[in-house]
Structures are given as structure tokens and as C-alpha cells.
Design an enzyme around this catalytic site. Structure first.
Site, short mmCIF file in Angstrom:
data_model
loop_
_atom_site.label_atom_id
_atom_site.label_comp_id
_atom_site.label_asym_id
_atom_site.label_seq_id
_atom_site.Cartn_x
_atom_site.Cartn_y
_atom_site.Cartn_z
N HIS A 104 0.87 -1.31 -0.08
CA HIS A 104 -0.14 0.05 0.12
C HIS A 104 0.72 1.27 -0.05
O HIS A 104 0.26 2.41 -0.06
CB HIS A 104 -0.74 0.07 1.15
CG HIS A 104 -2.17 0.96 1.01
ND1 HIS A 104 -2.47 1.93 1.83
CD2 HIS A 104 -3.30 0.57 0.20
CE1 HIS A 104 -3.51 2.16 1.33
NE2 HIS A 104 -4.10 1.76 0.38
N ASP A 146 16.67 9.94 -8.04
CA ASP A 146 18.20 9.94 -8.07
C ASP A 146 19.01 9.79 -6.58
O ASP A 146 19.92 10.37 -6.43
CB ASP A 146 18.69 11.09 -8.61
CG ASP A 146 18.72 11.51 -10.11
OD1 ASP A 146 18.40 10.55 -10.75
OD2 ASP A 146 18.60 12.54 -10.68
N LYS A 148 3.01 4.58 -1.18
CA LYS A 148 2.92 5.42 -2.36
C LYS A 148 4.01 6.57 -2.18
O LYS A 148 3.71 7.51 -1.68
CB LYS A 148 1.63 6.17 -2.07
CG LYS A 148 0.49 5.27 -2.17
CD LYS A 148 -0.70 5.96 -1.57
CE LYS A 148 -2.09 4.99 -1.49
NZ LYS A 148 -2.06 4.15 -0.29
#
Length: 184
Positions: free
Chosen positions: A123, A130, A125
Site C-alpha cells: 500500500h 536520483d 505510495k
């Protein structure tokens, strides 16, 4: 003189906007801008700022996303891959196969994708650009979330936070390595 580290909060829903100029500039830096025939306005929106942050990647982009169905964000990720940026994506197995998911398209383009093998949701996000910039918040990378939901993304260049999320990404990346799957 040292640049100040990035600290930005993006709030959604984002006004509908055209990001074709951003994608075209990233694909061919310095090329003359071509007008887009779509009726959407271009401009500074939460979506365009998110895309700009992603397109700033020069070496790597690590994505850990529950749901990914936004075609504009998928195009930005594919563009980075074509530019030689190493892109790795971790996602949720149940959600990657839903109608509109961009995961198959990204895999087909040659982007490395791994997914969970258990019943709980992957779940997270977040994205790491870089190994120096973290983008995290409540936003699923779906058109619904971008255009309709109350969502947020925090963008920071803070080595301590980036390292914590990079460590989590690497742990999950290894855990979801198909060589480690147990079928019996």
C-alpha cells in the site's frame, strides 16, 4: 553557492491541464515547442509540478505504488526509461491487473516491475528521484485521485528521510524478487 533543498507540498485534486509541453521538452531538450491540439490549458498545477519533479531524474527513479493507472504519469516514467534513467517499480499484485492499470505498459517498455506475493496490500505510495528526492503522500497514481480526490504529496530533499525510504524500497525489492518466491 549551494541550492536550498527542495521542500514542497502538492495538494490534489489538480485542475485539468495539458502536460504535453513538459513531456516534449523532456524528450527533446531545446527542441522548438510544438503547440498541442488538446483543449486543456497548460499551466502550473499540482500534476504539472509532480511531473516536473519526476522528469528531473537523471540516474534513477524508484517507485513504490499501490495503484498506477494515470497515463500521463506513465508516459513520464517511460520517457525517463528511454532516456536511460534506471526505473524500478514495486506495486500491488491485485491492483496491477485492474482495467486501466499502466503496469503492463511499463513492463512492456522494459521497465523492471516487482509485486507482492501475499494477501496483504503493498500500500505504499512513494517515489525516490536520483536517491536524493523523496515524493510521498496519500496520492495513488490514478486519474481519479489526481482529478477528484483530496490527496497530498510531500516532496523533500532530506538525506535522512530519503535514506529511510530507499532502505524500505531495497528491502521490498529484494523480498519481491521472483527468485525468492515460494510456491509450495
Amino acid at each position: 553557492r549551494r541550492a536550498r533543498p527542495v521542500r514542497e507540498v502538492l495538494f490534489f485534486p489538480s485542475r485539468p491541464c495539458c502536460i504535453e509541453a513538459l513531456l516534449a521538452e523532456a524528450a527533446e531538450p531545446g527542441a522548438p515547442a510544438r503547440p498541442c491540439p488538446c483543449p486543456l490549458p497548460s499551466g502550473d498545477t499540482a500534476l504539472s509540478r509532480l511531473v516536473r519533479r519526476l522528469l528531473s531524474a537523471r540516474r534513477s527513479l524508484d517507485l513504490c505504488l499501490f495503484a498506477f493507472s494515470c497515463p500521463q504519469l506513465a508516459r513520464a516514467v517511460q520517457l525517463l526509461h528511454r532516456r536511460g534513467v534506471r526505473v524500478r517499480l514495486v506495486t500491488d499484485a491485485q491492483y496491477m491487473g485492474l482495467h486501466g492499470s499502466q503496469i503492463g505498459r511499463l513492463r512492456h517498455a522494459g521497465i523492471q516491475v516487482r509485486h507482492d506475493q501475499h494477501t496483504g496490500y503493498m500500500h505504499h505510495k512513494f517515489a525516490i528521484v536520483d536517491r536524493r528526492m523523496l515524493l510521498t503522500g496519500s496520492l495513488n497514481w490514478t486519474a481519479q485521485a489526481i482529478q477528484s480526490n483530496r490527496e497530498n504529496v510531500l516532496v523533500v530533499e532530506d538525506a535522512e528521510y530519503v535514506k529511510a525510504f530507499q532502505d524500505e524500497f531495497e528491502r521490498i525489492w529484494e523480498e519481491y524478487n521472483p527468485a525468492n518466491y515460494k510456491f509450495f
